[in-house]
Design a protein around this motif. Structure first.
Motif, PDB file in Angstrom:
ATOM      1  N   LEU A  53      -2.281  -8.271 -20.260  1.00 59.38           N
ATOM      2  CA  LEU A  53      -1.666  -9.523 -19.802  1.00 59.38           C
ATOM      3  C   LEU A  53      -0.418  -9.283 -18.953  1.00 59.38           C
ATOM      4  N   LEU A  54       0.173  -8.097 -19.047  1.00 58.22           N
ATOM      5  CA  LEU A  54       1.331  -7.789 -18.203  1.00 58.22           C
ATOM      6  C   LEU A  54       0.971  -7.820 -16.720  1.00 58.22           C
ATOM      7  N   ALA A  55      -0.309  -7.661 -16.417  1.00 57.44           N
ATOM      8  CA  ALA A  55      -0.737  -7.680 -15.013  1.00 57.44           C
ATOM      9  C   ALA A  55      -0.489  -9.043 -14.372  1.00 57.44           C
ATOM     10  N   ILE A  56      -0.511 -10.112 -15.163  1.00 51.71           N
ATOM     11  CA  ILE A  56      -0.371 -11.460 -14.597  1.00 51.71           C
ATOM     12  C   ILE A  56       0.988 -11.651 -13.920  1.00 51.71           C
ATOM     13  N   PRO A  57       2.131 -11.475 -14.625  1.00 50.34           N
ATOM     14  CA  PRO A  57       3.413 -11.649 -13.924  1.00 50.34           C
ATOM     15  C   PRO A  57       3.634 -10.621 -12.826  1.00 50.34           C
ATOM     16  N   LEU A  58       3.087  -9.406 -12.994  1.00 51.50           N
ATOM     17  CA  LEU A  58       3.303  -8.367 -11.989  1.00 51.50           C
ATOM     18  C   LEU A  58       2.562  -8.681 -10.686  1.00 51.50           C
ATOM     19  N   PHE A  59       1.326  -9.181 -10.783  1.00 49.25           N
ATOM     20  CA  PHE A  59       0.618  -9.576  -9.567  1.00 49.25           C
ATOM     21  C   PHE A  59       1.273 -10.797  -8.925  1.00 49.25           C
ATOM     22  N   LEU A 152      -7.890 -14.861 -12.992  1.00 51.64           N
ATOM     23  CA  LEU A 152      -8.916 -15.331 -13.922  1.00 51.64           C
ATOM     24  C   LEU A 152      -9.642 -14.154 -14.566  1.00 51.64           C
ATOM     25  N   PHE A 153      -9.856 -13.075 -13.803  1.00 49.76           N
ATOM     26  CA  PHE A 153     -10.511 -11.895 -14.362  1.00 49.76           C
ATOM     27  C   PHE A 153      -9.641 -11.238 -15.436  1.00 49.76           C
ATOM     28  N   VAL A 154      -8.337 -11.214 -15.191  1.00 48.93           N
ATOM     29  CA  VAL A 154      -7.418 -10.640 -16.191  1.00 48.93           C
ATOM     30  C   VAL A 154      -7.506 -11.431 -17.493  1.00 48.93           C
ATOM     31  N   ALA A 273       4.922 -17.692 -17.683  1.00 52.38           N
ATOM     32  CA  ALA A 273       5.117 -18.195 -19.048  1.00 52.38           C
ATOM     33  C   ALA A 273       4.147 -19.325 -19.376  1.00 52.38           C
ATOM     34  N   LEU A 274       3.862 -20.183 -18.379  1.00 54.88           N
ATOM     35  CA  LEU A 274       2.908 -21.280 -18.593  1.00 54.88           C
ATOM     36  C   LEU A 274       1.533 -20.738 -18.968  1.00 54.88           C
ATOM     37  N   ILE A 275       1.112 -19.687 -18.247  1.00 54.10           N
ATOM     38  CA  ILE A 275      -0.205 -19.112 -18.499  1.00 54.10           C
ATOM     39  C   ILE A 275      -0.241 -18.384 -19.836  1.00 54.10           C
ATOM     40  N   ILE A 276       0.801 -17.600 -20.127  1.00 49.54           N
ATOM     41  CA  ILE A 276       0.846 -16.838 -21.379  1.00 49.54           C
ATOM     42  C   ILE A 276       0.857 -17.771 -22.583  1.00 49.54           C
TER      43      ILE A 276
END
Length: 420
Positions: A53-59, A152-154, A273-276
């Motif tokens: 899940l760390l990939a989300i904010p990094l991308f 979405l894949f993540v 944060a919204l997604i997490i």
């Protein structure tokens, strides 16, 4: 009572994360199960206790840095070198630039916002209909959920507990097919409407445009190459990409000011944060669904209708088209994955990678379809074009996506060939 409460809250436009949390709490209260009460917070935390899940904010941060550092503009200029001289060249430039951006941003909504500001005024200036320009840009945003890296894949990879790197690989062939179909749509419309003929850059200008954009092109190449080559995980690739984007924008292109970093970090943190939070809430909601054996009950119902995996995927596609019209794609994939994935795998033997690609592309269509249609409204606001005018020019692209969805549902190898 619990299902009624769930749908009422959705119709009242309560944030999806709150809907999921309150529905789970209501169910636990009705069941009077003290063990479920005591485990609630732990289940929420375990839902986000994933390295992937760390990939989300990094991308997200990589996209912010590239936009601020002037790399987006240079990628668009480089696209002009390759397709700018064709009839309707600027429309092809729009599509190719969207492919570059899809391999960096990973978010359809963010991509539509960025590209609408950059491309629609330029296309209108060269004689294209404003509605078609906005529609082409919005359709290009549909490449984001299938061309890696995809947010979405993540999320699907974390929920399905499968390697995110393999999920990225599964999206490469479908992404190329969808891009080719969009190019075909542009060509057919161009022949009918006689789009303006573009001009090829002279050799010197072309070399300069490619040279200036080459460092920016290295970012998506490094992300995808690192994952395919097994050199880095998606999260590590995202971290490297964000550092490279910062250094290029600051030291090479000199358009990114360190003073703006705090604002970019703030925007990234808020959006991530919204997604997490949605994922954490969905973990509890999925826990309740499994406790109630809902996937097993639904599987029994669907298997009485058909035993054919293709027909099952068609049913899922049809159902999710309506879901995507009402609920944001990220929220929808969080909702439907725990319910439908076990049925797809256990009852029909469908690969989780094929299933993930199909539902991701399907659900993102909701970005461009009323009544929610967030991407449609973003394109309308950014391009100052009425939504009806955009929709009028968008339908050929939506038909192309529908055709690709049917292909992906019928031929599993299109999603699994690079993995196998």
């Amino acid at each position: 009572m619990t299902p009624v409460l769930f749908f009422v809250k959705l119709l009242l436009a309560v944030p999806v994360a709150i809907v999921l949390s309150l529905t789970a709490i209501w169910y636990i209260w009705e069941s009077d199960n003290t063990i479920l009460y005591e485990s609630f917070a732990q289940r929420m935390f375990s839902g986000i206790e994933s390295y992937g899940l760390l990939a989300i904010p990094l991308f997200m941060l990589t996209g912010e840095l590239m936009n601020e550092g002037g790399m987006t503009r240079r990628l668009i200029n480089a696209a002009r070198v390759f397709v700018g001289g064709f009839r309707g060249g600027l429309a092809y430039i729009n599509l190719l630039a969207n492919m570059f951006m899809a391999a960096i941003v990973g978010s359809a909504a963010a991509q539509i916002a960025v590209m609408s500001r950059a491309m629609v005024p330029a296309m209108e200036k060269e004689g294209y209909d404003r509605g078609f320009a906005a529609a082409t840009t919005a359709a290009g945003g549909l490449l984001a959920p299938v061309i890696p890296p995809s947010m979405l894949f993540v999320i699907f990879g974390v929920l399905a507990q499968i390697p995110i790197g393999n999920m990225f690989l599964a999206g490469i062939i479908p992404g190329l097919i969808l891009s080719a179909c969009f190019a075909g749509v542009i060509a057919l419309i161009g022949l009918r409407q006689q789009f303006p003929k573009g001009e090829w850059m002279v050799a010197r200008e072309a070399r300069r445009a490619v040279l200036y954009a080459l460092p920016a092109m290295l970012i998506p190449a490094a992300i995808i190459g690192g994952i395919i080559g097994g050199i880095a995980t998606p999260t590590e690739s995202a971290a490297v990409a964000s550092v490279v984007a910062f250094l290029l924008g600051w030291l090479l292109y000199r358009e990114l000011k360190p003073a703006k970093l705090f604002e970019m970090f703030k925007r990234t943190a808020l959006n991530a944060a919204l997604i997490i939070f949605m994922i954490a809430a969905a973990n509890v909601f999925g826990w309740v669904i499994i406790y109630e054996a809902l996937p097993q009950r639904l599987a029994e119902l669907i298997t009485t209708i058909t035993q054919n995996p293709f027909v099952f995927l068609l049913i899922v596609n049809l159902a999710l088209l309506f879901v995507g019209m009402l609920i944001d794609g990220i929220a929808a994939i969080i909702l439907v994955t725990p319910i439908l994935l076990p049925i797809a795998i256990d009852s029909y033997g469908i690969s989780p990678y094929q299933f993930g690609v199909v539902i991701s592309l399907n659900l993102v269509l909701g970005l461009l379809t009323p009544p929610v249609g967030v991407g449609l409204y973003i394109a309308s606001a950014m391009s100052e074009t009425p939504t009806g005018r955009i929709l009028g020019a968008l339908w050929p692209f939506l038909l192309a996506v529908t055709g690709v969805l049917i292909l992906l549902s019928y031929f599993p190898a299109l999603s699994t060939a690079l993995i196998d």
